[in-house]
Enzyme design. Sequence first.
Site, mmCIF file in Angstrom:
data_model
loop_
_atom_site.group_PDB
_atom_site.id
_atom_site.type_symbol
_atom_site.label_atom_id
_atom_site.label_comp_id
_atom_site.label_asym_id
_atom_site.label_seq_id
_atom_site.Cartn_x
_atom_site.Cartn_y
_atom_site.Cartn_z
ATOM 1 N N ASN A 15 48.238 37.076 33.295
ATOM 2 C CA ASN A 15 46.688 37.777 33.083
ATOM 3 C C ASN A 15 45.742 37.336 33.277
ATOM 4 O O ASN A 15 45.626 35.704 34.237
ATOM 5 C CB ASN A 15 47.107 38.572 31.416
ATOM 6 C CG ASN A 15 46.848 36.894 30.529
ATOM 7 O OD1 ASN A 15 47.950 35.785 31.285
ATOM 8 N ND2 ASN A 15 46.502 36.693 29.386
ATOM 9 N N GLU A 68 51.733 41.836 33.563
ATOM 10 C CA GLU A 68 52.583 43.360 34.328
ATOM 11 C C GLU A 68 52.122 43.702 34.846
ATOM 12 O O GLU A 68 52.400 43.565 36.513
ATOM 13 C CB GLU A 68 53.035 44.136 32.496
ATOM 14 C CG GLU A 68 54.042 43.316 31.472
ATOM 15 C CD GLU A 68 53.141 42.988 30.859
ATOM 16 O OE1 GLU A 68 51.544 42.502 31.161
ATOM 17 O OE2 GLU A 68 53.085 42.577 29.779
ATOM 18 N N GLU A 92 41.359 37.322 33.031
ATOM 19 C CA GLU A 92 40.799 37.415 31.752
ATOM 20 C C GLU A 92 39.653 37.274 32.735
ATOM 21 O O GLU A 92 39.046 36.553 33.419
ATOM 22 C CB GLU A 92 40.717 36.928 30.615
ATOM 23 C CG GLU A 92 41.986 37.501 30.326
ATOM 24 C CD GLU A 92 41.990 36.858 28.703
ATOM 25 O OE1 GLU A 92 41.143 35.637 28.422
ATOM 26 O OE2 GLU A 92 43.086 36.887 27.495
ATOM 27 N N CYS A 143 52.507 46.124 26.602
ATOM 28 C CA CYS A 143 51.118 46.611 25.783
ATOM 29 C C CYS A 143 50.957 48.006 26.378
ATOM 30 O O CYS A 143 51.954 48.304 27.136
ATOM 31 C CB CYS A 143 49.449 46.757 26.377
ATOM 32 S SG CYS A 143 48.788 46.820 27.500
ATOM 33 N N CYS A 162 46.446 43.171 32.619
ATOM 34 C CA CYS A 162 47.276 42.084 32.216
ATOM 35 C C CYS A 162 47.935 41.190 33.217
ATOM 36 O O CYS A 162 48.656 42.103 34.472
ATOM 37 C CB CYS A 162 48.414 43.515 31.403
ATOM 38 S SG CYS A 162 47.616 43.601 30.080
ATOM 39 N N CYS A 212 50.390 48.803 29.982
ATOM 40 C CA CYS A 212 51.520 48.723 31.030
ATOM 41 C C CYS A 212 52.885 49.308 31.118
ATOM 42 O O CYS A 212 52.923 49.326 31.968
ATOM 43 C CB CYS A 212 51.422 47.080 30.993
ATOM 44 S SG CYS A 212 49.699 45.754 31.568
HETATM 45 N N1 THU Z 1 48.124 40.662 27.896
HETATM 46 C C1 THU Z 1 49.503 40.651 28.964
HETATM 47 O O1 THU Z 1 48.613 40.174 29.743
HETATM 48 N N2 THU Z 1 50.329 41.603 28.384
HETATM 49 C C2 THU Z 1 50.598 42.534 27.502
HETATM 50 O O2 THU Z 1 51.063 44.016 27.510
HETATM 51 C C3 THU Z 1 49.821 42.026 26.123
HETATM 52 C C4 THU Z 1 48.379 41.737 26.477
HETATM 53 C C5 THU Z 1 47.184 39.485 27.949
HETATM 54 C C6 THU Z 1 46.073 40.700 27.893
HETATM 55 C C7 THU Z 1 45.000 39.602 27.201
HETATM 56 O O3 THU Z 1 44.462 38.891 29.025
HETATM 57 C C8 THU Z 1 45.590 38.615 26.730
HETATM 58 O O4 THU Z 1 47.276 38.933 26.552
HETATM 59 C C9 THU Z 1 45.610 38.844 25.177
HETATM 60 O O5 THU Z 1 45.583 40.563 25.090
#
Ligand code: THU
Length: 138
Positions: free
Chosen positions: A49, A62, A51, A93, A60, A96
């Site tokens: 991920n 994935e 941000e 999520c 994310c 994804c």
């Molecule tokens: N996140 C992912 O990388 N994958 C997911 O399937 C769920 C959430 C990340 C997004 C964000 O940077 C952090 O987790 C908190 O939501």
Amino acid sequence: MSLDPVAPFLGALHAAALEAMRNAYAPYSKFHVGAALLTEDGKVIAGCNVENASYPAGTCAERAAIGAAVAAGHQRFRAVLISTEADTPTPPCGVCRQVLAEFGTDLAVIARTTNGGEARWVLADLLPDPFTPASFRH
Ligand code: THU
């Protein structure tokens, strides 16, 4: 001998997802995620991920893995392994799930935590009745 075709690749998938998780850029949530895809031809491609100060611009792990895999010429996948430091294994999520489903819902989804937890699903169960390329004809 295991009948699970993904089993021989679990070690490599886990190592790649962990390495990517450690490289995650998550200064806001502090929730580090690594995801490693197993391509149909046995390659492992990871993402983390990333941000952003403009929160919705973050992505994310994935989807980062899918982007890296597609850029490397892969569009057929057997499994994705998601690594986090959460207390319990975290499934992908909703966004994804949709992005993964673009390339097939017959995908093994494995989530592992650094404390040894593991959960497994098939993408088709995580995203029933998906909107896929087969839904879209014009
Ligand atoms: N996140 C992912 O990388 N994958 C997911 O399937 C769920 C959430 C990340 C997004 C964000 O940077 C952090 O987790 C908190 O939501």
